[in-house]
Design a protein around this motif. Structure first.
Motif, mmCIF file in Angstrom:
data_model
loop_
_atom_site.group_PDB
_atom_site.id
_atom_site.type_symbol
_atom_site.label_atom_id
_atom_site.label_comp_id
_atom_site.label_asym_id
_atom_site.label_seq_id
_atom_site.Cartn_x
_atom_site.Cartn_y
_atom_site.Cartn_z
ATOM 1 N N LEU A 104 0.827 -1.202 0.000
ATOM 2 C CA LEU A 104 0.000 0.000 0.000
ATOM 3 C C LEU A 104 0.865 1.257 0.000
ATOM 4 N N PHE A 105 2.006 1.184 0.692
ATOM 5 C CA PHE A 105 2.889 2.338 0.831
ATOM 6 C C PHE A 105 3.879 2.454 -0.328
ATOM 7 N N THR A 106 3.742 1.626 -1.349
ATOM 8 C CA THR A 106 4.689 1.640 -2.463
ATOM 9 C C THR A 106 4.919 3.033 -3.048
ATOM 10 N N PRO A 107 3.898 3.887 -3.213
ATOM 11 C CA PRO A 107 4.165 5.232 -3.760
ATOM 12 C C PRO A 107 5.188 6.016 -2.942
ATOM 13 N N VAL A 108 5.153 5.865 -1.615
ATOM 14 C CA VAL A 108 6.132 6.555 -0.757
ATOM 15 C C VAL A 108 7.528 6.022 -1.033
ATOM 16 N N TYR A 109 7.660 4.699 -1.056
ATOM 17 C CA TYR A 109 8.989 4.106 -1.262
ATOM 18 C C TYR A 109 9.540 4.458 -2.640
ATOM 19 N N GLU A 110 8.682 4.448 -3.643
ATOM 20 C CA GLU A 110 9.163 4.772 -4.994
ATOM 21 C C GLU A 110 9.658 6.207 -5.076
ATOM 22 N N ARG A 111 8.932 7.127 -4.449
ATOM 23 C CA ARG A 111 9.386 8.530 -4.471
ATOM 24 C C ARG A 111 10.669 8.696 -3.664
ATOM 25 N N ALA A 112 10.771 7.976 -2.548
ATOM 26 C CA ALA A 112 11.997 8.045 -1.749
ATOM 27 C C ALA A 112 13.186 7.501 -2.546
ATOM 28 N N MET A 113 12.970 6.438 -3.304
ATOM 29 C CA MET A 113 14.054 5.858 -4.091
ATOM 30 C C MET A 113 14.469 6.779 -5.231
ATOM 31 N N ALA A 114 13.520 7.452 -5.839
ATOM 32 C CA ALA A 114 13.860 8.409 -6.893
ATOM 33 C C ALA A 114 14.710 9.542 -6.324
ATOM 34 N N TRP A 115 14.393 9.960 -5.097
ATOM 35 C CA TRP A 115 15.180 10.997 -4.426
ATOM 36 C C TRP A 115 16.577 10.469 -4.101
ATOM 37 N N LEU A 116 16.654 9.245 -3.581
ATOM 38 C CA LEU A 116 17.951 8.655 -3.244
ATOM 39 C C LEU A 116 18.826 8.483 -4.494
ATOM 40 N N ALA A 117 18.176 8.152 -5.616
ATOM 41 C CA ALA A 117 18.931 7.881 -6.842
ATOM 42 C C ALA A 117 19.712 9.106 -7.316
ATOM 43 N N LYS A 118 19.273 10.302 -6.900
ATOM 44 C CA LYS A 118 20.014 11.511 -7.290
ATOM 45 C C LYS A 118 21.351 11.596 -6.563
ATOM 46 N N GLU A 119 21.441 10.938 -5.409
ATOM 47 C CA GLU A 119 22.670 10.978 -4.621
ATOM 48 C C GLU A 119 23.475 9.691 -4.780
ATOM 49 N N VAL A 120 22.768 8.572 -4.851
ATOM 50 C CA VAL A 120 23.416 7.262 -4.891
ATOM 51 C C VAL A 120 23.399 6.778 -6.337
ATOM 52 N N THR A 121 24.453 7.002 -7.051
ATOM 53 C CA THR A 121 24.471 6.648 -8.470
ATOM 54 C C THR A 121 25.087 5.261 -8.656
ATOM 55 N N GLU A 122 24.361 4.408 -9.314
ATOM 56 C CA GLU A 122 24.801 3.062 -9.667
ATOM 57 C C GLU A 122 25.415 2.305 -8.482
ATOM 58 N N PRO A 123 24.653 2.120 -7.405
ATOM 59 C CA PRO A 123 25.186 1.359 -6.274
ATOM 60 C C PRO A 123 25.387 -0.108 -6.651
ATOM 61 N N GLY A 124 26.490 -0.684 -6.154
ATOM 62 C CA GLY A 124 26.722 -2.101 -6.409
ATOM 63 C C GLY A 124 25.992 -2.984 -5.427
ATOM 64 N N LEU A 125 25.866 -2.522 -4.162
ATOM 65 C CA LEU A 125 25.219 -3.311 -3.111
ATOM 66 C C LEU A 125 24.285 -2.425 -2.310
ATOM 67 N N ILE A 126 23.019 -2.843 -2.218
ATOM 68 C CA ILE A 126 22.014 -2.182 -1.382
ATOM 69 C C ILE A 126 21.594 -3.156 -0.302
#
Length: 300
Positions: free
Chosen positions: A38-60
């Protein structure tokens, strides 16, 4: 570990005798999975925000992954990354593994079972992104746990905490039965439950929950904070109604001795599927909440 507004990510912290704050994460598996979906929209927006800082992570690493909904979302959001779901509750990790298979990401998805934060020492490599969604507050010494989390982040990598935000709202202030303002009174029930939960944890240490300051205190830099809204308007879907009912049922249990008879009777009506005024049937049910993510970077 698992989360509703009081975590809901996977650690059973019972230690020898019963408390009303004991959480059986395995028993909550279905609820945890439904809520995370149900909370997927929150997580997806948070990940899009994180992706601006964390570029091509090898391990999450998802520290306190529960049934793996968010870990699998990370696999989709970062297709070049390997994902490790970490939790103390093995049945939840089995759900996570099964989900990864269903979603076609099992080839880069691992699970690690054990108690946080110590189990993180078993990681083969440091994390480029370590995500902890409401798992930290289920650990007695939050600052020590943060230091352990930070030690498992690669130089230049990011630690991201989902902690805090605002209490959820499900109904108008006056929804036609009982005394108006029920949810504000339930906020007090929740806050008191949370304080008891924290106090009952082994090795519990009181700490000022200034997350940016805490992240800095364990040697991390470049703190950032961003909140994300979950806005599921009325009329609610069946899944949203189920989440509301489960949330109110837990608050009904937690507030059994502190709420007055009128509020308890109102909650009983809201939770009775046969009552037209119940959250299962009424047209004005919604879900509105704010969820805050705090990040910091390990210096090179």
């Amino acid at each position: 570990m698992a989360h509703d507004h009081h975590r809901e990510h996977g650690r059973d912290h019972r230690h020898g005798h019963a408390h009303d704050t004991d959480i059986d994460w395995a028993e909550m598996a279905a609820h945890l999975e439904t809520q995370a979906e149900l909370f997927t929209p929150v997580y997806e927006r948070a990940m899009a925000w994180l992706a601006k800082e964390v570029t091509e992570p090898g391990l999450i690493v998802d520290a306190g992954s529960g049934p793996g909904v968010v870990a699998c979302l990370f696999a989709e959001a970062f297709p070049g990354a390997r994902i490790v779901a970490v939790d103390s509750t093995e049945p939840l990790l089995e759900q996570a593994r099964d989900r990864a298979v269903r979603q076609g990401v099992a080839d880069r998805f691992d699970i690690l079972a054990g108690e946080l934060p110590g189990v993180l020492d078993e990681l083969e490599y440091p994390a480029d992104l370590l995500w902890a969604s409401r798992s930290l507050h289920h650990l007695g010494d939050q600052r020590a746990a943060l230091a352990a989390f930070a030690a498992r982040v690669a130089p230049g990598g990011t630690l991201a905490l989902l902690e805090g935000g605002l209490p959820s709202r499900f109904l108008p202030r006056d929804f036609g039965i009982g005394r108006p303002g029920l949810q504000e009174r339930l906020d007090v029930v929740q806050a008191e439950w949370f304080a008891r939960m924290r106090a009952d944890l082994p090795g519990s240490v009181a700490v000022t929950e200034d997350w940016s300051a805490l992240l800095t205190s364990v040697g991390l830099k470049h703190t950032r904070t961003r909140s994300f809204l979950l806005d599921l308007p009325a009329p609610a879907t069946d899944r949203a109604r189920d989440h509301v009912a489960a949330s109110l049922a837990r608050l009904r249990e937690a507030g059994a001795e502190s709420l007055d008879a009128e509020d308890l009777a109102t909650l009983d009506r809201l939770l009775d599927p046969a009552d037209p005024a119940s959250v299962h049937r009424r047209p004005d049910v919604f879900v509105l909440g704010a969820y805050t993510v705090h990040t910091a970077v390990r210096p090179l």
